[in-house]
Design a protein around this motif. Structure first.
Motif, mmCIF file in Angstrom:
data_model
loop_
_atom_site.group_PDB
_atom_site.id
_atom_site.type_symbol
_atom_site.label_atom_id
_atom_site.label_comp_id
_atom_site.label_asym_id
_atom_site.label_seq_id
_atom_site.Cartn_x
_atom_site.Cartn_y
_atom_site.Cartn_z
ATOM 1 N N GLU A 129 0.849 -1.185 0.000
ATOM 2 C CA GLU A 129 0.000 0.000 0.000
ATOM 3 C C GLU A 129 0.893 1.246 0.000
ATOM 4 O OE1 GLU A 129 -3.303 0.649 -0.028
ATOM 5 O OE2 GLU A 129 -3.746 -1.457 -0.375
ATOM 6 N N PRO A 130 0.687 2.149 -0.943
ATOM 7 C CA PRO A 130 1.582 3.300 -1.058
ATOM 8 C C PRO A 130 1.504 4.271 0.115
ATOM 9 C CG PRO A 130 -0.281 3.519 -2.550
ATOM 10 C CD PRO A 130 -0.338 2.136 -1.983
ATOM 11 N N LEU A 131 0.385 4.275 0.823
ATOM 12 C CA LEU A 131 0.234 5.246 1.910
ATOM 13 C C LEU A 131 0.409 4.591 3.276
ATOM 14 C CD1 LEU A 131 -2.686 7.403 0.457
ATOM 15 C CD2 LEU A 131 -0.220 7.727 0.256
ATOM 16 N N GLU A 132 1.037 3.424 3.273
ATOM 17 C CA GLU A 132 1.322 2.766 4.547
ATOM 18 C C GLU A 132 2.820 2.563 4.714
ATOM 19 O OE1 GLU A 132 -1.175 -0.688 4.923
ATOM 20 O OE2 GLU A 132 -2.987 0.522 4.607
ATOM 21 N N ALA A 133 3.198 2.206 5.931
ATOM 22 C CA ALA A 133 4.613 2.164 6.287
ATOM 23 C C ALA A 133 5.428 1.178 5.452
ATOM 24 C CB ALA A 133 4.761 1.833 7.767
ATOM 25 N N GLY A 134 4.787 0.133 4.932
ATOM 26 C CA GLY A 134 5.509 -0.864 4.155
ATOM 27 C C GLY A 134 6.108 -0.311 2.870
ATOM 28 N N PHE A 135 5.657 0.861 2.465
ATOM 29 C CA PHE A 135 6.197 1.481 1.251
ATOM 30 C C PHE A 135 7.310 2.434 1.657
ATOM 31 C CE2 PHE A 135 5.503 4.600 -2.432
ATOM 32 C CZ PHE A 135 6.206 3.815 -3.324
ATOM 33 N N ASP A 136 8.543 1.978 1.521
ATOM 34 C CA ASP A 136 9.672 2.822 1.899
ATOM 35 C C ASP A 136 10.671 2.865 0.746
ATOM 36 O OD1 ASP A 136 12.194 0.942 2.645
ATOM 37 O OD2 ASP A 136 10.297 -0.064 3.087
ATOM 38 N N PRO A 137 11.468 3.937 0.688
ATOM 39 C CA PRO A 137 12.342 4.170 -0.474
ATOM 40 C C PRO A 137 13.318 3.037 -0.735
ATOM 41 C CG PRO A 137 12.283 6.100 0.952
ATOM 42 C CD PRO A 137 11.537 5.023 1.669
ATOM 43 N N LEU A 138 13.870 2.460 0.317
ATOM 44 C CA LEU A 138 14.905 1.444 0.108
ATOM 45 C C LEU A 138 14.343 0.159 -0.477
ATOM 46 C CD1 LEU A 138 17.448 1.802 3.029
ATOM 47 C CD2 LEU A 138 17.671 2.418 0.609
ATOM 48 N N SER A 139 13.245 -0.326 0.080
ATOM 49 C CA SER A 139 12.713 -1.578 -0.480
ATOM 50 C C SER A 139 12.092 -1.316 -1.855
ATOM 51 C CB SER A 139 11.734 -2.257 0.480
ATOM 52 O OG SER A 139 11.052 -1.350 1.261
ATOM 53 N N PHE A 140 11.608 -0.114 -2.079
ATOM 54 C CA PHE A 140 11.109 0.244 -3.411
ATOM 55 C C PHE A 140 12.249 0.157 -4.420
ATOM 56 C CE2 PHE A 140 9.765 3.881 -6.348
ATOM 57 C CZ PHE A 140 8.851 3.113 -7.045
ATOM 58 N N HIS A 141 13.378 0.750 -4.087
ATOM 59 C CA HIS A 141 14.535 0.698 -4.979
ATOM 60 C C HIS A 141 14.980 -0.746 -5.214
ATOM 61 C CE1 HIS A 141 18.999 0.890 -5.781
ATOM 62 N NE2 HIS A 141 18.506 1.606 -6.770
ATOM 63 N N ARG A 142 15.004 -1.525 -4.152
ATOM 64 C CA ARG A 142 15.418 -2.920 -4.258
ATOM 65 C C ARG A 142 14.486 -3.678 -5.208
ATOM 66 N NH1 ARG A 142 14.808 -4.665 1.037
ATOM 67 N NH2 ARG A 142 15.982 -2.863 1.724
ATOM 68 N N ALA A 143 13.196 -3.442 -5.088
ATOM 69 C CA ALA A 143 12.227 -4.135 -5.950
ATOM 70 C C ALA A 143 12.398 -3.713 -7.409
ATOM 71 C CB ALA A 143 10.808 -3.850 -5.466
ATOM 72 N N LEU A 144 12.692 -2.424 -7.626
ATOM 73 C CA LEU A 144 12.863 -1.941 -9.002
ATOM 74 C C LEU A 144 14.092 -2.555 -9.661
ATOM 75 C CD1 LEU A 144 11.996 1.872 -8.710
ATOM 76 C CD2 LEU A 144 10.526 -0.008 -9.459
ATOM 77 N N GLN A 145 15.095 -2.864 -8.850
ATOM 78 C CA GLN A 145 16.336 -3.440 -9.375
ATOM 79 C C GLN A 145 16.097 -4.755 -10.103
ATOM 80 O OE1 GLN A 145 18.211 -0.591 -9.071
ATOM 81 N NE2 GLN A 145 19.879 -2.065 -8.892
ATOM 82 N N LEU A 146 15.009 -5.437 -9.767
ATOM 83 C CA LEU A 146 14.738 -6.756 -10.340
ATOM 84 C C LEU A 146 13.940 -6.681 -11.632
ATOM 85 C CD1 LEU A 146 13.739 -8.518 -6.994
ATOM 86 C CD2 LEU A 146 15.976 -8.534 -8.129
ATOM 87 N N ARG A 147 13.614 -5.467 -12.064
ATOM 88 C CA ARG A 147 12.715 -5.342 -13.213
ATOM 89 C C ARG A 147 13.383 -4.606 -14.370
ATOM 90 N NH1 ARG A 147 7.649 -6.466 -10.838
ATOM 91 N NH2 ARG A 147 6.731 -6.153 -12.868
ATOM 92 N N ARG A 148 13.241 -5.178 -15.547
ATOM 93 C CA ARG A 148 13.904 -4.588 -16.720
ATOM 94 C C ARG A 148 12.972 -3.793 -17.607
ATOM 95 N NH1 ARG A 148 17.927 -9.498 -18.582
ATOM 96 N NH2 ARG A 148 18.617 -9.979 -16.473
ATOM 97 N N SER A 149 11.687 -3.853 -17.382
ATOM 98 C CA SER A 149 10.799 -3.098 -18.276
ATOM 99 C C SER A 149 10.711 -1.645 -17.834
ATOM 100 C CB SER A 149 9.434 -3.765 -18.371
ATOM 101 O OG SER A 149 8.994 -4.176 -17.130
ATOM 102 N N ALA A 150 10.046 -0.860 -18.665
ATOM 103 C CA ALA A 150 9.981 0.586 -18.438
ATOM 104 C C ALA A 150 9.340 0.892 -17.089
ATOM 105 C CB ALA A 150 9.194 1.252 -19.561
#
Length: 271
Positions: free
Chosen positions: A133-154
DNA sequence: AGATGTCCCTGGAAGC
DNA sequence: TGCTTCCAGGGACATC
């Protein structure tokens, strides 16, 4: 069109009023996106406990089981003690001791699905793959960046996919990428940590602001014509092809990504 | 497994 | 004017 903020505002508009109500009857119009999945008569006599939200789904918890409600792109909910007779586009109605909950959905992209619990296969199929959920604590910059690292599409398409973070629809994806100066076609795994953090902040900001504005504009929205919602009034790029960028004056561009339109400023979003 | 394309539906806009 | 075509959107699903 209902995006996460509107779904949340809708939830708040009736959650307290319907809590504790006893279901009297359930009526269906034309088929929605998925079948209800139970005999409507079964639900009579059950009690509404609460209304929660997960992504763009509303979860109407009953004393036994729950209804998953999705507004699709043209759906809206009304809850009132009395409503005019059902019209051709009113495809679901829950009659309760405290009022009628009605789904109006001309395009029928919406759905109402019954599940016996959140662990039920039907519920898991719809909710199981959702991101944080984007408006809850589970959405944080570091884990967001980590998740993006695994994706090659736009990056734009990764945001829309909803398996990393939910609620960023086509409009907010373009807006958040503009706010953070990121080109929508950039591969997700090419975002540096600081840029991912900037995008994270933009997503939170744009959604929070929309929830705040949605509260005051939903009234106009329901009485207004068509889809000229609150957001259209102050979009920076969405729907503004050819118009000057509000920051630098460069004409806004429209491109297609995965059959969806994306809007960007070629000067403010260089890379 | 991730990436990509297709489909569902209808009303309004645009094009002929 | 009246027809046809296109487009909007979320997300499940099939295919590679």
């Amino acid at each position: 069109m209902p995006e996460l903020p509107e779904v949340e505002v809708t939830r708040r508009s009736f959650a307290d009023r319907i809590a504790g109500a006893q279901v009297r009857a359930l009526q269906l119009g034309k088929p929605l996106r998925w079948p209800l999945g139970c005999d409507p008569a079964e639900l009579a006599g059950r009690q509404v406990r609460s209304v929660a939200r997960r992504g763009k789904y509303l979860l109407v918890h009953l004393d036994e089981g729950l209804l998953l409600v999705h507004l699709g792109m043209s759906g809206s909910l009304q809850f009132a003690t009395s409503l005019p007779p059902r019209g051709v586009h009113d495809h679901f109605e829950l009659q309760t001791s405290q009022g009628m909950l009605r789904l109006h959905d001309p395009r029928r992209f919406g759905a109402v699905v019954y599940a016996s619990s959140l662990d039920d296969a039907r519920a898991l199929k719809l909710l199981g793959g959702l991101g944080v959920e984007p408006l809850e604590a589970g959405f944080d910059p570091l884990s967001f960046h980590r998740a993006l690292q695994l994706r090659r599409s736009a990056i734009k398409q990764v945001l829309l996919a909803g398996d990393i973070v939910v609620g960023v629809g086509n409009i907010y994806a373009s807006e958040a990428l503009f706010m953070s100066g990121i080109r929508p076609t950039l591969r997700a795994d090419r975002l540096s940590k600081p840029r991912a953090a900037r995008l994270h902040a933009a997503i939170v900001q744009v959604l929070q602001r929309a929830v705040a504005l949605g509260g005051s504009t939903l009234r106009d929205f329901s009485s207004a014509e068509g889809q000229s919602g609150y957001f259209q009034l102050d979009a920076m790029v969405y729907g503004r092809e050819g118009l000057p960028c509000r920051v630098c004056g460069t004409p806004i561009q429209a491109i297609r990504q995965g059959q969806r339109s994306t809007f960007l400023c070629p000067a403010c979003q260089k890379k």
